[in-house]
Design a protein around this motif. Structure first.
Motif, PDB file in Angstrom:
ATOM      1  N   ASN A 191       0.843  -1.186   0.000  1.00 48.20           N
ATOM      2  CA  ASN A 191       0.000   0.000   0.000  1.00 48.20           C
ATOM      3  C   ASN A 191       0.886   1.247   0.000  1.00 48.20           C
ATOM      4  O   ASN A 191       1.111   1.861   1.026  1.00 48.20           O
ATOM      5  N   GLU A 208      -8.142  -3.271  -7.940  1.00 48.95           N
ATOM      6  CA  GLU A 208      -7.276  -2.653  -8.947  1.00 48.95           C
ATOM      7  C   GLU A 208      -6.515  -3.714  -9.732  1.00 48.95           C
ATOM      8  O   GLU A 208      -6.365  -3.609 -10.951  1.00 48.95           O
ATOM      9  N   ILE A 209      -6.035  -4.726  -9.034  1.00 48.71           N
ATOM     10  CA  ILE A 209      -5.284  -5.808  -9.686  1.00 48.71           C
ATOM     11  C   ILE A 209      -6.198  -6.562 -10.652  1.00 48.71           C
ATOM     12  O   ILE A 209      -5.825  -6.804 -11.806  1.00 48.71           O
ATOM     13  N   MET A 253       0.818   0.700  -8.264  1.00 46.86           N
ATOM     14  CA  MET A 253       0.273   0.541  -9.609  1.00 46.86           C
ATOM     15  C   MET A 253       1.375   0.614 -10.671  1.00 46.86           C
ATOM     16  O   MET A 253       1.292  -0.068 -11.686  1.00 46.86           O
ATOM     17  N   ALA A 260      -8.921  -5.554 -12.099  1.00 47.12           N
ATOM     18  CA  ALA A 260      -9.277  -4.713 -13.242  1.00 47.12           C
ATOM     19  C   ALA A 260      -8.116  -4.618 -14.232  1.00 47.12           C
ATOM     20  O   ALA A 260      -8.318  -4.750 -15.443  1.00 47.12           O
ATOM     21  N   SER A 261      -6.914  -4.414 -13.718  1.00 46.65           N
ATOM     22  CA  SER A 261      -5.756  -4.260 -14.604  1.00 46.65           C
ATOM     23  C   SER A 261      -5.404  -5.556 -15.315  1.00 46.65           C
ATOM     24  O   SER A 261      -5.190  -5.572 -16.524  1.00 46.65           O
ATOM     25  N   ASN A 296       1.945  -2.302 -13.350  1.00 48.72           N
ATOM     26  CA  ASN A 296       1.953  -2.046 -14.796  1.00 48.72           C
ATOM     27  C   ASN A 296       3.222  -2.561 -15.466  1.00 48.72           C
ATOM     28  O   ASN A 296       3.169  -3.099 -16.571  1.00 48.72           O
ATOM     29  N   ARG A 318      -9.411  -3.152  -1.752  1.00 48.55           N
ATOM     30  CA  ARG A 318      -9.370  -2.088  -2.760  1.00 48.55           C
ATOM     31  C   ARG A 318      -8.248  -2.365  -3.768  1.00 48.55           C
ATOM     32  O   ARG A 318      -8.452  -2.295  -4.986  1.00 48.55           O
ATOM     33  N   ILE A 319      -7.088  -2.724  -3.268  1.00 43.77           N
ATOM     34  CA  ILE A 319      -5.956  -3.014  -4.153  1.00 43.77           C
ATOM     35  C   ILE A 319      -6.237  -4.265  -4.979  1.00 43.77           C
ATOM     36  O   ILE A 319      -5.900  -4.323  -6.158  1.00 43.77           O
ATOM     37  N   ARG A 320      -6.892  -5.261  -4.382  1.00 43.65           N
ATOM     38  CA  ARG A 320      -7.265  -6.458  -5.147  1.00 43.65           C
ATOM     39  C   ARG A 320      -8.167  -6.088  -6.325  1.00 43.65           C
ATOM     40  O   ARG A 320      -8.005  -6.603  -7.425  1.00 43.65           O
TER      41      ARG A 320
END
Length: 89
Positions: A12, A76-77, A17, A79-80, A21, A72-74
């Motif tokens: 965190n 993002e992962i 990100m 989605a990416s 990426n 929240r980070i999961r």
């Protein structure tokens, strides 16, 4: 040389990100499986609440916040990586 699995560590912080990426780009380039590791930092007890009844409430609240941040980070992962159609976990 061909990479079959790429491991990326996320935490965190502001750069998580960017690291994800880069790992996605490498996984796509080498057609590799991506393993994303997110480790929750252990909760440390501030000296002013240690040893008091408030310490239990503090730990429970801090743990809940850490879980929410991990979710929240999961998201993002997912989605990416999902948008890139990668093999990942």
């Amino acid at each position: 040389m061909s990479y079959k699995t790429i491991l990326v560590h996320l935490s965190n912080d502001r750069a998580h990100m960017a690291r994800l990426n880069v790992a996605i780009s490498l996984a796509r380039r080498y057609e590799a499986h991506l393993v994303v590791l997110y480790v929750v930092t252990p909760i440390s007890m501030p000296a002013e609440v240690a040893g008091r009844a408030a310490s239990i409430a503090f730990i429970e609240e801090a743990t809940q916040i850490a879980r929410e941040e991990a979710e929240r980070i999961r998201g993002e992962i997912e989605a990416s990586c999902g948008s890139q159609k990668l093999s990942w976990e």
